[in-house]
Write a protein that holds these residues in place. Structure first.
Motif, PDB file in Angstrom:
ATOM      1  N   UNK A 112       1.586  39.543  15.634  1.00  0.00           N
ATOM      2  CA  UNK A 112       2.951  39.773  15.158  1.00  0.00           C
ATOM      3  C   UNK A 112       3.835  38.618  15.627  1.00  0.00           C
ATOM      4  N   UNK A 113       4.947  38.433  14.917  1.00  0.00           N
ATOM      5  CA  UNK A 113       5.911  37.404  15.307  1.00  0.00           C
ATOM      6  C   UNK A 113       7.193  38.097  15.769  1.00  0.00           C
ATOM      7  N   UNK A 114       7.549  37.893  17.030  1.00  0.00           N
ATOM      8  CA  UNK A 114       8.729  38.511  17.612  1.00  0.00           C
ATOM      9  C   UNK A 114       9.714  37.449  18.082  1.00  0.00           C
ATOM     10  N   UNK A 115      10.903  37.897  18.456  1.00  0.00           N
ATOM     11  CA  UNK A 115      11.970  36.980  18.848  1.00  0.00           C
ATOM     12  C   UNK A 115      12.773  37.570  19.997  1.00  0.00           C
ATOM     13  N   UNK A 116      13.258  36.686  20.850  1.00  0.00           N
ATOM     14  CA  UNK A 116      14.259  37.064  21.835  1.00  0.00           C
ATOM     15  C   UNK A 116      15.225  35.900  21.970  1.00  0.00           C
ATOM     16  N   UNK A 117      16.250  36.079  22.782  1.00  0.00           N
ATOM     17  CA  UNK A 117      17.247  35.011  22.883  1.00  0.00           C
ATOM     18  C   UNK A 117      17.967  35.056  24.208  1.00  0.00           C
ATOM     19  N   UNK A 118      18.775  34.034  24.430  1.00  0.00           N
ATOM     20  CA  UNK A 118      19.514  33.914  25.680  1.00  0.00           C
ATOM     21  C   UNK A 118      20.852  33.238  25.397  1.00  0.00           C
ATOM     22  N   UNK A 119      21.884  33.525  26.188  1.00  0.00           N
ATOM     23  CA  UNK A 119      23.193  32.910  25.949  1.00  0.00           C
ATOM     24  C   UNK A 119      23.326  31.556  26.635  1.00  0.00           C
ATOM     25  N   UNK A 120      24.468  30.932  26.409  1.00  0.00           N
ATOM     26  CA  UNK A 120      24.781  29.689  27.099  1.00  0.00           C
ATOM     27  C   UNK A 120      24.944  29.951  28.595  1.00  0.00           C
ATOM     28  N   UNK A 121      24.793  28.896  29.396  1.00  0.00           N
ATOM     29  CA  UNK A 121      25.120  28.966  30.818  1.00  0.00           C
ATOM     30  C   UNK A 121      26.419  28.200  31.036  1.00  0.00           C
ATOM     31  N   UNK A 122      27.330  28.801  31.790  1.00  0.00           N
ATOM     32  CA  UNK A 122      28.675  28.253  31.942  1.00  0.00           C
ATOM     33  C   UNK A 122      28.921  27.807  33.380  1.00  0.00           C
ATOM     34  N   UNK A 123      29.730  26.765  33.536  1.00  0.00           N
ATOM     35  CA  UNK A 123      30.107  26.301  34.851  1.00  0.00           C
ATOM     36  C   UNK A 123      31.131  27.257  35.457  1.00  0.00           C
ATOM     37  N   UNK A 124      30.777  27.821  36.596  1.00  0.00           N
ATOM     38  CA  UNK A 124      31.602  28.843  37.234  1.00  0.00           C
ATOM     39  C   UNK A 124      33.032  28.365  37.472  1.00  0.00           C
ATOM     40  N   UNK A 125      33.195  27.130  37.934  1.00  0.00           N
ATOM     41  CA  UNK A 125      34.520  26.619  38.286  1.00  0.00           C
ATOM     42  C   UNK A 125      35.421  26.395  37.086  1.00  0.00           C
ATOM     43  N   UNK A 126      34.856  26.463  35.872  1.00  0.00           N
ATOM     44  CA  UNK A 126      35.656  26.245  34.664  1.00  0.00           C
ATOM     45  C   UNK A 126      36.163  27.544  34.054  1.00  0.00           C
ATOM     46  N   UNK A 127      35.850  28.685  34.683  1.00  0.00           N
ATOM     47  CA  UNK A 127      36.206  29.999  34.140  1.00  0.00           C
ATOM     48  C   UNK A 127      37.458  30.531  34.839  1.00  0.00           C
ATOM     49  N   UNK A 128      38.349  31.119  34.062  1.00  0.00           N
ATOM     50  CA  UNK A 128      39.561  31.735  34.608  1.00  0.00           C
ATOM     51  C   UNK A 128      39.289  33.218  34.858  1.00  0.00           C
ATOM     52  N   UNK A 129      38.783  33.537  36.047  1.00  0.00           N
ATOM     53  CA  UNK A 129      38.429  34.918  36.366  1.00  0.00           C
ATOM     54  C   UNK A 129      39.652  35.815  36.533  1.00  0.00           C
ATOM     55  N   UNK A 130      40.827  35.217  36.661  1.00  0.00           N
ATOM     56  CA  UNK A 130      42.044  36.014  36.890  1.00  0.00           C
ATOM     57  C   UNK A 130      42.363  36.925  35.713  1.00  0.00           C
ATOM     58  N   UNK A 131      41.916  36.566  34.507  1.00  0.00           N
ATOM     59  CA  UNK A 131      42.193  37.399  33.331  1.00  0.00           C
ATOM     60  C   UNK A 131      41.018  38.329  33.020  1.00  0.00           C
ATOM     61  N   UNK A 132      40.009  38.323  33.875  1.00  0.00           N
ATOM     62  CA  UNK A 132      38.829  39.161  33.670  1.00  0.00           C
ATOM     63  C   UNK A 132      38.882  40.372  34.602  1.00  0.00           C
ATOM     64  N   UNK A 133      38.117  41.393  34.251  1.00  0.00           N
ATOM     65  CA  UNK A 133      38.077  42.626  35.043  1.00  0.00           C
ATOM     66  C   UNK A 133      36.998  42.531  36.106  1.00  0.00           C
ATOM     67  N   UNK A 134      37.342  42.652  37.398  1.00  0.00           N
ATOM     68  CA  UNK A 134      36.323  42.612  38.443  1.00  0.00           C
ATOM     69  C   UNK A 134      35.357  43.792  38.320  1.00  0.00           C
ATOM     70  N   UNK A 135      34.120  43.542  38.653  1.00  0.00           N
ATOM     71  CA  UNK A 135      33.094  44.584  38.647  1.00  0.00           C
ATOM     72  C   UNK A 135      32.433  44.585  40.026  1.00  0.00           C
ATOM     73  N   UNK A 136      33.033  45.283  40.986  1.00  0.00           N
ATOM     74  CA  UNK A 136      32.522  45.225  42.360  1.00  0.00           C
ATOM     75  C   UNK A 136      31.163  45.894  42.497  1.00  0.00           C
ATOM     76  N   UNK A 137      30.392  45.392  43.448  1.00  0.00           N
ATOM     77  CA  UNK A 137      29.113  46.004  43.753  1.00  0.00           C
ATOM     78  C   UNK A 137      29.270  47.162  44.715  1.00  0.00           C
ATOM     79  N   UNK A 138      28.200  47.944  44.880  1.00  0.00           N
ATOM     80  CA  UNK A 138      28.221  49.080  45.805  1.00  0.00           C
ATOM     81  C   UNK A 138      28.053  48.597  47.249  1.00  0.00           C
ATOM     82  N   UNK A 139      28.837  49.184  48.141  1.00  0.00           N
ATOM     83  CA  UNK A 139      28.704  48.912  49.568  1.00  0.00           C
ATOM     84  C   UNK A 139      28.844  50.229  50.337  1.00  0.00           C
ATOM     85  N   UNK A 140      27.777  50.718  50.974  1.00  0.00           N
ATOM     86  CA  UNK A 140      26.416  50.168  50.968  1.00  0.00           C
ATOM     87  C   UNK A 140      25.725  50.449  49.633  1.00  0.00           C
TER      88      UNK A 140
END
Length: 547
Positions: free
Chosen positions: A190-218
């Motif tokens: 069979x012939x199947x497909x998958x894909x992947x997105x671009x990789x972005x430079x972290x320092x070029x992103x304006x995270x201030x307009x994005x919603x934080x998604x905190x991890x669990x602690x603990x």
């Protein structure tokens, strides 16, 4: 000629688990890979777990597998999904440091003195006599080639014969040798497909307009707490916009999935952004999860916007997403087509029905995802060792494990798109929780030599309190499950003879005869799950078997 008990071809998530499982059972293993960098390589999103998947990771851990240990060592952001719901629907998910994970896998594999890594392409395989390249022989072979099998990377008009794209921007060579060998041996390709997105430079992103998604602690762990892993990376959510969608619609004729350049079938549950925009026009935006590729990595993985558009179009629509207006694209997204076999040619041990000693695991069986591949690798490797050493196989089914559900689905029903595991696929999912994986599978693992009694005791002790609490909570449902499982196992015990002929049986349609002949179910329980099978049809087969 160099002799091994087991040869494993491919060293991705399926391959390393297969090699390690075979080695734990006492087999000498030759692990063949293009490049040492392939061990534990995360060519798409560096994350482990999620609904359905975290249960399988817990089961891999119950069998003594590699993935849970490596994920615990390399996790940088942890969340329990569906935390407000019951334990059966909760799922641990961890963002992983890509480089740390690879190093962890290499370190774990180095613990096995009976695994011998061989680098370079595999140019030939004698499936019948179990030889590779004319230089190596084995009693059993496990093929785990992933997306390398006749792989073609597509990005707009650019098409490259390739396996994965490496972090340094180079392409790994596709395997052009194995597909013809399998086809000549009678396997349906069979012939199947998958894909992947671009990789972005972290320092070029304006995270201030994005919603934080905190991890669990603990947070919880996949296997056991790792004292020196105290990473707590930041993740964020943004979204596509109407402008993003309009640019995609305006340029859809340039999308390889829509202009005919890509013929392989992609995963329904992890579609490209162009698929989401075209299939769901009523949605004015889609979530984009901004996830780090490592604790100290300069790269961000924008989960949710995989694409096969050319770089010129990616440049335009990526920058319409809030926070990404000035994003610097380090590597553009792409799609990859690859070959897979019809897994209905395999038994529940993942061994070829027609060629004894030949096993398959991972994306070559039509599945998608690191966890699905690793889970198959454990079972294929354990059973390849059984074949090579003349010991008992590891037998699981859909009543005792999520891994068993997946294997039963792909070998009985088959796939027409990359298969992804969800807890909803398991009819006994209230009993198949992550917390009780060791209770369900530990005895099997100990008897098979995949873990020691001491390891079983330690793993059980870590989960005992939660197992008891959740078993009490689900007691009524579990009792009903137990009655249903008993009925299932009565059906499973009635084996269908190998080579059973469905032709000319009264009451079976031609379509059903075709499905049954392709699936070759091993028992009545498996036969009953073939799409279109009726109680009357089951009785026809039962009468034929009983004479």
């Amino acid at each position: 000629m160099t002799e091994f008990d087991v040869i494993v071809i491919g060293a991705g998530h399926a391959g390393v688990e297969a090699a390690a499982a075979a080695a734990r059972r006492g087999a000498s293993v030759g692990l063949f890979t293009h490049d040492i960098r392939d061990l534990g390589a995360m060519s798409c999103n560096p994350s482990i777990g999620g609904p359905g998947k975290s249960q399988m990771v817990a089961e891999i851990d119950a069998f003594g597998g590699v993935m849970p240990r490596a994920a615990d060592a390399a996790g940088i952001h942890w969340r329990t999904l569906n935390a407000s719901h019951g334990a059966a629907t909760q799922a641990l998910r961890a963002q992983i440091d890509r480089d740390m994970y690879h190093r962890a896998v290499v370190n774990i594999i180095s613990e096995y003195k009976n695994i011998h890594i061989k680098t370079g392409p595999v140019t030939s395989i004698d499936l019948k006599n179990k030889t590779v390249g004319g230089e190596y022989s084995a009693r059993a072979i496990v093929i785990t080639t992933g997306t390398f099998l006749a792989g073609v990377v597509t990005r707009g008009t650019e098409k490259i014969s390739s396996g994965r794209l490496c972090d340094d921007g180079t392409y790994q060579a596709a395997d052009k040798n194995i597909s013809p060998i399998l086809s000549r041996a009678g396997f349906k390709i069979m012939r199947l497909k998958t894909g992947t997105p671009a990789r972005l430079l972290k320092s070029s992103i304006n995270f201030a307009v994005c919603e934080p998604q905190p991890g669990d602690t603990p947070h919880d762990w996949f296997s056991a707490p790792v004292a020196d892993n105290n990473h707590n990376a930041s993740c964020y959510i943004t979204h596509t916009t109407g402008q993003t969608h309009q640019i995609i619609r305006d340029n859809i004729s340039n999308a390889p999935m829509y202009n005919g350049d890509i013929r392989g079938t992609g995963p329904r549950y992890c579609p490209s952004l162009e698929d989401k925009v075209m299939r769901f026009p009523e949605h004015t935006s889609h979530h984009v999860f901004l996830e780090p590729e490592g604790a100290d990595s300069p790269l961000i993985y924008p989960n949710g916007i995989s694409t096969s558009f050319g770089a010129d179009i990616q440049d335009i629509w990526i920058r319409t997403i809030p926070g990404l207006e000035n994003a610097e694209i380090i590597r553009y997204g792409y799609a990859i087509e690859y070959d897979a076999i019809d897994a209905r040619a395999l038994s529940a041990t993942l061994e070829s029905i027609d060629i004894p000693g030949l096993f398959f695991a991972g994306q070559i069986n039509g599945t998608s995802g690191y966890e699905e591949a690793a889970a198959q690798g454990v079972i294929a490797g354990a059973n390849a060792a059984a074949r090579a050493l003349g010991i008992a196989p590891v037998c699981i089914d859909r009543t005792n494990s999520m891994i068993g559900v997946m294997i039963d689905d792909i070998t009985t029903i088959g796939v027409d798109e990359p298969y992804r595991m969800f807890s909803s696929r398991a009819e006994y999912r209230l009993s198949l929780r992550a917390d009780n994986a060791i209770a369900r599978l530990g005895e099997i693992a100990v008897n098979a030599g995949l873990i020691s009694q001491r390891q079983y005791d330690e793993k059980y002790a870590l989960r005992a309190e939660k197992i008891a609490e959740n078993d009490r909570f689900y007691a009524g449902y579990i009792q009903r499950n137990e009655r249903e499982i008993a009925a299932y196992r009565r059906d499973a015990e009635l084996k269908i003879p190998n080579g059973f002929c469905y032709q000319n049986l009264p009451g079976l349609t031609n379509e059903l005869i075709e499905k049954l002949s392709a699936a070759r179910p091993e028992n009545i329980a498996a036969l009953s799950r073939i799409p279109g099978m009726t109680p009357a049809g089951i009785m026809v087969v039962l009468r034929k078997i009983r004479g």
